[in-house]
Write a protein that holds these residues in place. Sequence first.
Motif, PDB file in Angstrom:
ATOM      1  N   ASP A  42       1.089  -1.266  -0.362  1.00 56.29           N
ATOM      2  CA  ASP A  42       0.239  -0.062   0.062  1.00 56.29           C
ATOM      3  C   ASP A  42       1.073   1.121  -0.549  1.00 56.29           C
ATOM      4  O   ASP A  42       0.839   2.300  -0.631  1.00 56.29           O
ATOM      5  N   LEU A  43       2.173   1.152   0.592  1.00 54.90           N
ATOM      6  CA  LEU A  43       2.830   2.437   1.258  1.00 54.90           C
ATOM      7  C   LEU A  43       3.602   2.726  -0.456  1.00 54.90           C
ATOM      8  O   LEU A  43       3.993   4.153  -1.251  1.00 54.90           O
ATOM      9  N   VAL A  44       4.069   1.934  -1.488  1.00 56.99           N
ATOM     10  CA  VAL A  44       4.339   1.682  -2.684  1.00 56.99           C
ATOM     11  C   VAL A  44       3.280   2.080  -3.669  1.00 56.99           C
ATOM     12  O   VAL A  44       3.029   3.319  -4.919  1.00 56.99           O
ATOM     13  N   LEU A  45       1.934   1.581  -3.085  1.00 54.19           N
ATOM     14  CA  LEU A  45       0.262   2.596  -4.420  1.00 54.19           C
ATOM     15  C   LEU A  45       0.466   2.973  -3.788  1.00 54.19           C
ATOM     16  O   LEU A  45      -0.021   4.144  -5.702  1.00 54.19           O
ATOM     17  N   ALA A  46       0.202   3.845  -3.275  1.00 59.21           N
ATOM     18  CA  ALA A  46       0.618   5.255  -2.918  1.00 59.21           C
ATOM     19  C   ALA A  46       1.144   6.119  -4.019  1.00 59.21           C
ATOM     20  O   ALA A  46       0.852   7.624  -4.014  1.00 59.21           O
ATOM     21  N   ALA A  47       2.594   5.574  -3.609  1.00 57.46           N
ATOM     22  CA  ALA A  47       3.239   6.486  -4.520  1.00 57.46           C
ATOM     23  C   ALA A  47       2.903   6.594  -6.122  1.00 57.46           C
ATOM     24  O   ALA A  47       4.127   7.294  -7.289  1.00 57.46           O
ATOM     25  N   LEU A  48       2.548   5.192  -6.960  1.00 57.40           N
ATOM     26  CA  LEU A  48       2.349   5.004  -8.209  1.00 57.40           C
ATOM     27  C   LEU A  48       1.944   5.687  -8.604  1.00 57.40           C
ATOM     28  O   LEU A  48       0.638   6.557  -8.154  1.00 57.40           O
ATOM     29  N   PRO A  49       2.078   6.382 -10.284  1.00 55.46           N
ATOM     30  CA  PRO A  49       0.764   7.150 -10.347  1.00 55.46           C
ATOM     31  C   PRO A  49      -0.532   6.095 -11.271  1.00 55.46           C
ATOM     32  O   PRO A  49      -0.248   4.842 -10.438  1.00 55.46           O
ATOM     33  N   ALA A  50      -1.505   6.753 -10.855  1.00 57.81           N
ATOM     34  CA  ALA A  50      -2.638   6.707 -11.100  1.00 57.81           C
ATOM     35  C   ALA A  50      -3.033   5.680 -11.847  1.00 57.81           C
ATOM     36  O   ALA A  50      -2.831   5.913 -13.221  1.00 57.81           O
ATOM     37  N   GLY A  51      -3.112   3.873 -12.183  1.00 60.85           N
ATOM     38  CA  GLY A  51      -3.289   3.197 -13.609  1.00 60.85           C
ATOM     39  C   GLY A  51      -4.321   2.141 -12.848  1.00 60.85           C
ATOM     40  O   GLY A  51      -5.293   1.933 -11.659  1.00 60.85           O
ATOM     41  N   SER A  52      -4.800   1.350 -13.788  1.00 62.47           N
ATOM     42  CA  SER A  52      -5.521  -0.229 -13.289  1.00 62.47           C
ATOM     43  C   SER A  52      -4.579  -0.930 -12.577  1.00 62.47           C
ATOM     44  O   SER A  52      -4.200  -1.767 -13.197  1.00 62.47           O
ATOM     45  N   THR A  53      -5.302  -0.983 -11.428  1.00 64.91           N
ATOM     46  CA  THR A  53      -4.460  -1.708 -10.142  1.00 64.91           C
ATOM     47  C   THR A  53      -4.911  -3.066  -9.936  1.00 64.91           C
ATOM     48  O   THR A  53      -6.627  -3.086  -9.295  1.00 64.91           O
ATOM     49  N   THR A  54      -4.898  -3.897  -9.814  1.00 62.70           N
ATOM     50  CA  THR A  54      -5.111  -5.569  -9.851  1.00 62.70           C
ATOM     51  C   THR A  54      -4.488  -6.066  -7.930  1.00 62.70           C
ATOM     52  O   THR A  54      -3.601  -6.213  -8.502  1.00 62.70           O
ATOM     53  N   LYS A  55      -5.441  -6.221  -7.276  1.00 58.63           N
ATOM     54  CA  LYS A  55      -4.398  -7.605  -6.061  1.00 58.63           C
ATOM     55  C   LYS A  55      -4.206  -8.159  -6.539  1.00 58.63           C
ATOM     56  O   LYS A  55      -5.067  -9.242  -7.652  1.00 58.63           O
ATOM     57  N   VAL A  56      -3.410  -9.242  -5.759  1.00 60.80           N
ATOM     58  CA  VAL A  56      -3.264 -10.659  -7.072  1.00 60.80           C
ATOM     59  C   VAL A  56      -1.681 -11.059  -5.439  1.00 60.80           C
ATOM     60  O   VAL A  56      -1.171 -10.468  -5.360  1.00 60.80           O
ATOM     61  N   ALA A  57      -2.091 -12.399  -5.267  1.00 60.34           N
ATOM     62  CA  ALA A  57      -1.115 -13.267  -4.428  1.00 60.34           C
ATOM     63  C   ALA A  57      -0.710 -12.998  -3.472  1.00 60.34           C
ATOM     64  O   ALA A  57      -0.788 -12.988  -2.498  1.00 60.34           O
ATOM     65  N   GLY A  60      -0.489  -9.223  -2.764  1.00 63.74           N
ATOM     66  CA  GLY A  60       0.825  -8.228  -4.104  1.00 63.74           C
ATOM     67  C   GLY A  60      -0.185  -7.599  -5.084  1.00 63.74           C
ATOM     68  O   GLY A  60      -1.557  -7.277  -4.331  1.00 63.74           O
ATOM     69  N   ALA A  61       0.159  -6.719  -5.964  1.00 66.21           N
ATOM     70  CA  ALA A  61      -0.217  -5.402  -6.803  1.00 66.21           C
ATOM     71  C   ALA A  61       0.307  -5.892  -8.842  1.00 66.21           C
ATOM     72  O   ALA A  61       1.439  -5.555  -8.225  1.00 66.21           O
ATOM     73  N   VAL A  62      -0.806  -5.750  -9.257  1.00 65.09           N
ATOM     74  CA  VAL A  62      -0.175  -5.258 -10.985  1.00 65.09           C
ATOM     75  C   VAL A  62      -0.711  -3.842 -11.399  1.00 65.09           C
ATOM     76  O   VAL A  62      -2.106  -3.615 -11.390  1.00 65.09           O
ATOM     77  N   VAL A  63      -0.422  -3.374 -10.795  1.00 65.19           N
ATOM     78  CA  VAL A  63      -0.584  -1.892 -11.611  1.00 65.19           C
ATOM     79  C   VAL A  63       0.414  -1.670 -13.234  1.00 65.19           C
ATOM     80  O   VAL A  63       0.767  -1.451 -14.028  1.00 65.19           O
ATOM     81  N   ARG A  64      -1.480  -1.837 -14.327  1.00 64.76           N
ATOM     82  CA  ARG A  64      -1.029  -1.005 -15.431  1.00 64.76           C
ATOM     83  C   ARG A  64      -0.343   0.433 -15.730  1.00 64.76           C
ATOM     84  O   ARG A  64      -1.571   1.359 -15.693  1.00 64.76           O
ATOM     85  N   ILE A  65       0.714   1.276 -16.323  1.00 66.34           N
ATOM     86  CA  ILE A  65       0.732   2.135 -16.891  1.00 66.34           C
ATOM     87  C   ILE A  65       0.843   2.172 -18.461  1.00 66.34           C
ATOM     88  O   ILE A  65       1.947   1.480 -18.661  1.00 66.34           O
ATOM     89  N   GLY A  66       0.068   3.325 -18.896  1.00 59.45           N
ATOM     90  CA  GLY A  66      -0.470   3.662 -20.181  1.00 59.45           C
ATOM     91  C   GLY A  66      -1.622   2.350 -20.616  1.00 59.45           C
ATOM     92  O   GLY A  66      -2.917   2.328 -19.993  1.00 59.45           O
TER      93      GLY A  66
END
Length: 386
Positions: A42-57, A60-66
């Motif tokens: 969650d700390l990293v997600l808050a620092a990443l640009p807004a994108g399509s985010t999917t919680k996984v494993a 964990g999480a996967v964030v699509r940029i673009g």
Amino acid sequence: MTDRHLSALAAALDEELPAAAALRRRIHARPCLSGAEAPTRDLVLAALPAGSTTKVAGTGAVVRIGGPGPAVAVRAELDALAVTEKTGAAWTSEHPGLMHACGHDVHLAALTALARAVDRTGGPAPLLAVLQPREETYPSGARAIVEDGILDREQCRSVIGAHVQPLLPAGTVACTPGGVNASSDEFTVTVHGRSGHAAYPHLTRDPVVTLAHLVVALQSLVSRGTDPMSHVVLSVTTLTAGTAANVLPATAQARGTLRALGTGDRDTLHTRLAEVCALVAQAHGCTAEVDLTRGEPVLDNDAALTAATRPLLGSLGLRIGDDLRSAGSDDFSFFCAQLPSLMLFVGTHGGTEQLHSPTFLPPDERIRDIAHAMLAGYLAAAELHT
């Protein structure tokens, strides 16, 4: 197209480094063990640009940029280790007994800087930021991500990883084709005998002596059972038996690890391990039970992706070092088994420090090297798959 993106992204990435260093220090101060990484995620997600985010494993999480279309995944690990930190840093671990002693804090900060640069500047392909849990333990977080199918759903074409490596000098990157990390399996051998008074060993079946012979015999699996030119390791790491000085116990147990850079050697060791344990135990009037946990496969870097990345590393000012292969393991290998993938090893110390050490603390400057290595791999993969 690659040259244009290279210069623009490199400049944008360097502008993100101060924020990335601050993020690295926050991550380092709040380490989380494998399976409990949600606060780090969650700390990293808050620092990443807004994108399509999917919680996984799980954590964990996967964030699509673009936008839509085939993507390139870049992975960083979330978990820390059960190590008591002794770095003396102002931002030392606030969680007693836990530490980022493998550089995952650096990897996460670098990936965040790269993702923000791609979001600001644009890139030749969508970037899939993979925040992976459970790299340091089983069940593997990378394996869970692959089995989830998220990479297929996101049209992922390649996966890029970069890992700090204290054996290499700072500014040096090993970009090596083929197998670079060994498969990793764990075994537990339990010897069953007959307990009794230590003064009357003839009335027992001693599992302790049997286990001692077994440990010695297992070393011959490598020294006499595999090709001397093969890269194979068998290490017995724990021995457990008994509770009293005058009692021979009913059981004794050994645990250890098997490493191999060849699939054939791995399979041979599995078979011979069970055979040797059974026969040595039988020779001493005991029986042996072997429990084998299959871990990561060989980490196999894609040859074409490796070749395409090397000149880009040079363009970013990183020196290409000698090929690096080791009996270490990384569950990034599960991505390699699924898609053309590349793990880059980025130098930090030149052999004066070790991973998993309580004093391991790469300087913030290494964030730039990791991020540039990730950038080179990302651009090479995008070029190959366009």
